[in-house]
Design an enzyme around this catalytic site. Structure first.
Site, PDB file in Angstrom:
ATOM      1  CE  LYS A 244      -2.304  -0.899  -0.126  1.00  0.00           C
ATOM      2  NZ  LYS A 244      -2.793   0.261  -0.843  1.00  0.00           N
ATOM      3  CB  THR A 245      -5.126  -1.196  -5.656  1.00  0.00           C
ATOM      4  OG1 THR A 245      -4.072  -0.655  -4.857  1.00  0.00           O
ATOM      5  CG2 THR A 245      -5.721  -0.086  -6.507  1.00  0.00           C
TER       6      THR A 245
ATOM      7  CD  GLN B  40       3.217  -2.590   3.531  1.00  0.00           C
ATOM      8  OE1 GLN B  40       3.813  -1.986   2.642  1.00  0.00           O
ATOM      9  NE2 GLN B  40       2.152  -3.326   3.281  1.00  0.00           N
TER      10      GLN B  40
ATOM     11  CG  ASP C 158      -5.173   2.465   0.147  1.00  0.00           C
ATOM     12  OD1 ASP C 158      -5.011   1.435   0.836  1.00  0.00           O
ATOM     13  OD2 ASP C 158      -4.527   2.694  -0.897  1.00  0.00           O
ATOM     14  CD  GLU C 159      -0.961   2.351   2.011  1.00  0.00           C
ATOM     15  OE1 GLU C 159      -0.733   1.794   3.107  1.00  0.00           O
ATOM     16  OE2 GLU C 159      -0.426   1.994   0.944  1.00  0.00           O
TER      17      GLU C 159
ATOM     18  NE  ARG D 230       7.959  -2.437  -0.528  1.00  0.00           N
ATOM     19  CZ  ARG D 230       6.640  -2.542  -0.461  1.00  0.00           C
ATOM     20  NH1 ARG D 230       5.892  -2.019  -1.422  1.00  0.00           N
ATOM     21  NH2 ARG D 230       6.042  -3.176   0.528  1.00  0.00           N
TER      22      ARG D 230
END
Length: 675
Positions: A32-33, A249, A218-219, A608
């Protein structure tokens, strides 16, 4: 033109879409970044939007820093000059700074951290409501939630339905008046104040809408009500919005995050376009299959399935251990054994747990095996409230114009100097153009304060001036010790600590700080240098800054952290420990029927892992001095059983134990042969 060739088809679609509001539903590890940063470059280079009209906001300094670095690589030669890439709170701070007069603040307003704000609230609760420290965290959290939900003190008072809610609302009212008197804001104000400013002053909102013409967030699943409203008002009736989020998330409901904000987008923006990023670039297929299976047990409005082209990978291991001590031993020896067999670095390993209290036994085992480790989220020495108190006195001692330090310590320990006195002192100091410390000695103050309040302020000022003269003219360390004795700071710690042992430990931290100053001065004397108290304190302040920056250093250490702290990170090998009912999922979530968020936390932990995932639980665990029998977490039953290797459900034979030991020794001998 910006190069989008490295993006997959869905990523490219998200980066190029500018015809309306866009939601990018981005699964863990889906790049996504890259989408956000390339979209920024695309908006500037291909769409002709000026950088100073674009803002990208996220939640952490680390994410903001990474985004800035990536954008600067894409837009070289100053093409991105003027672009805003910041956290929500930094954006809010910039708005308040620009509009401080309209918002009712003077220049140079202070930002209070959680401890400073807690001290103010503690005084209010003790003075006005005879409340002890037990309710302090609850009240502070409740006030934070009221701000996040866009409720001012008057609304909170009107909404209160029982005595406790009324007490909270009344504390909130006095707390806000006190912050205004201090010309200060707390962390939540950095969002709440700009949002209310936009709501009540259309001309201010219009000015910022003109400035920010395209917004990327973002987020988005972590936004609370006030952040959602801030974004909505900045956007207005325009189309320039891209939000990136993942409802699976969303793990911060306890601090006000509302994952339903993702679903609200479809209501507020009927023409919202949805692009799903489902290809994961981090983990093996087996790990992703496990994550998908677990999270499928939560209800969803937005459906996605993570997949990977990295192969299926190794099975997930679940280790049942007899007790928590054996569990920690198995984790540490497992890390040592894998590193001996396959090489790699200690920093390739992360141990994740539900609560910080679980780290203690792991640290002991890592130390026993001489394994280097880094404990994330641990409090720094300079972050402790007792150190901040004494540093506040030292800061004021070397810089009497430090109003922030003055406000920190004027009522620590308590001197019964109330908020109205501080408010009048603050207004007088501003009018005279002098510091609050200097204002305590001025004759004009007599017209504003009662003789009793004036006497207390002047006694304090006179005393600190004497300590300052001693520190500069005589023995600086002796002066600091005398200052601490005069304050009767040890008695203050005994009053404000949970136990005598905690008070003793906090006082030892204070003497360690004094000893650090003494050693600096002694070392300088040995070298023939002259170090003043000002030099010593300045070095301590610098040490504090460097200590905070050191958190970003990448060393070869096993990473220990909570599941919450692990979000956004990735490691080749992950251990998740303590997978037991009432620990993960936590007892509070079971009682409050919020297990769905705990399941999202499980999903975060699984995703993770890049190559291997090992999950452990203990048959018995020591809690609060008692040894309790445990039951394994329901989440283990939700994993795809064909992809799991269980170990410990049956007893291991002596022959198997011996064979495992011989195998480990052989690996160790091979390792030593390489040196």
């Amino acid at each position: 033109m910006v190069d989008l060739s490295h993006l997959n088809p869905r990523q490219k679609e998200a980066a190029k879409y500018i015809d309306g509001p866009l939601l990018v539903l981005a699964g863990a590890g889906s790049g996504k970044t890259s989408v956000i940063t390339r979209k920024i470059a695309y908006l500037i280079e291909s769409c002709g939007i000026k950088p100073h009209h674009i803002a990208a906001v996220t939640f952490t300094n680390k994410a903001s820093r990474e985004m800035k670095e990536r954008v600067s690589q894409l837009l070289q030669g100053g093409k991105g000059r003027g672009l805003t890439v910041s956290t929500f709170h930094n954006l809010g701070l910039n708005i308040i700074r620009s509009e401080h007069k309209t918002a009712g603040y003077r220049t140079g307003f202070s930002i209070l951290d959680q401890d400073d704000a807690k001290n103010i609230l503690k005084d209010i609760m003790m003075r006005d409501h005879d409340q002890d420290d037990d309710a302090l965290d609850m009240v502070q959290s409740a006030i934070s939630n009221l701000k996040n939900d866009m409720l001012d003190p008057e609304q909170a008072i009107a909404k209160a339905e029982n005595p406790q809610e009324m007490m909270i609302a009344q504390c909130y009212s006095v707390y806000q008046r006190t912050l205004r008197a201090y010309n200060a804001v707390d962390f939540d104000d950095l969002i709440w104040v700009p949002t209310m400013l936009f709501k009540n002053h259309p001309e201010v909102l219009k000015r910022w809408q003109s400035k920010i013409r395209y917004l990327l967030v973002d987020e988005y699943q972590d936004t609370n009500t006030s952040q959602y409203e801030l974004v909505k008002m900045l956007l207005g009736d325009r189309n320039g919005l891209t939000v990136v989020g993942d409802d699976d998330q969303s793990i911060y409901a306890w601090r006000g995050a509302r994952p339903e904000n993702l679903n609200l987008l479809k209501v507020d923006y009927p023409h919202l376009k949805l692009v799903k990023l489902e290809q994961n670039y981090r983990s093996t297929g087996l790990i992703l299959n496990a994550a998908n299976k677990v999270i499928d047990n939560n209800p969803h409005e937005l459906i996605k399935k993570l997949w990977s082209d990295k192969g299926y990978g190794d099975a997930i291991k679940i280790l049942k251990c007899k007790n928590d001590e054996i569990e920690a031993e198995r984790v540490v020896t497992g890390i040592v054994e894998r590193r001996m067999r396959y090489g790699g670095k200690f920093s390739d390993f992360a141990v994740l747990y539900r609560g910080n209290h679980q780290s203690r036994i792991l640290e002991m085992k890592l130390q026993a095996h001489q394994v280097p480790y880094k404990l994330s989220g641990g409090q720094s020495f300079f972050g402790r409230s007792e150190i901040k108190d004494i540093m506040g006195y030292l800061r004021l001692l070397i810089n009497p114009t430090d109003d922030s330090a003055f406000l920190r310590i004027i009522n620590t320990p308590r001197r019964e100097i109330g908020p109205s006195t501080i408010e009048k002192l603050s207004e007088y100091s501003i009018r005279r153009g002098i510091s609050m410390m200097a204002a305590t000695t001025e004759l004009g103050l007599e017209q504003l304060l009662t003789p009793k309040a004036l006497d207390k302020l002047r006694r304090f000022g006179h005393w600190l001036n004497n300590i300052t003269r001693m520190a500069y003219a005589d023995d600086a360390v002796a002066a600091v010790k005398e200052m601490i004795e005069d304050l009767d700071y040890e008695a203050h710690l005994n009053l404000t600590s949970g136990t005598p042992h905690q008070a003793e430990r906090r006082m030892s931290n204070v003497w360690y700080l004094v000893d650090s100053i003494s050693k600096m001065i002694e070392k300088a004397d040995e070298l023939g240098d002259e170090v003043t108290i000002e030099d010593a304190v300045s070095k301590l302040i610098l040490r504090d800054m460097l200590e905070r920056q050191a958190d970003d250093d990448e060393e070869d250490q096993v990473q220990l952290m909570t599941l919450h702290a692990s979000k956004g990170l990735e490691f080749p090998h992950v251990y998740m420990v303590g997978l037991e009912e009432e620990l993960m999922p936590h007892r509070n979530s079971i009682e409050a029927d919020t297990v769905e968020e705990e399941r999202r936390l499980m999903y975060v932990g699984i995703t993770r892992a890049q190559r291997t995932l090992t999950i452990t639980y203990a048959g018995k665990r020591k809690q609060f001095g008692e040894i309790l029998d445990t039951t394994h977490s329901r989440f283990l039953d939700e994993l795809p059983q064909d992809d799991i290797e269980w170990e410990g459900r049956t007893e291991v034979s002596p022959e198997e134990q011996k064979a495992r030991g011989q195998e480990t020794m052989a690996s160790l001998k091979n390792l030593m042969a390489d040196f």
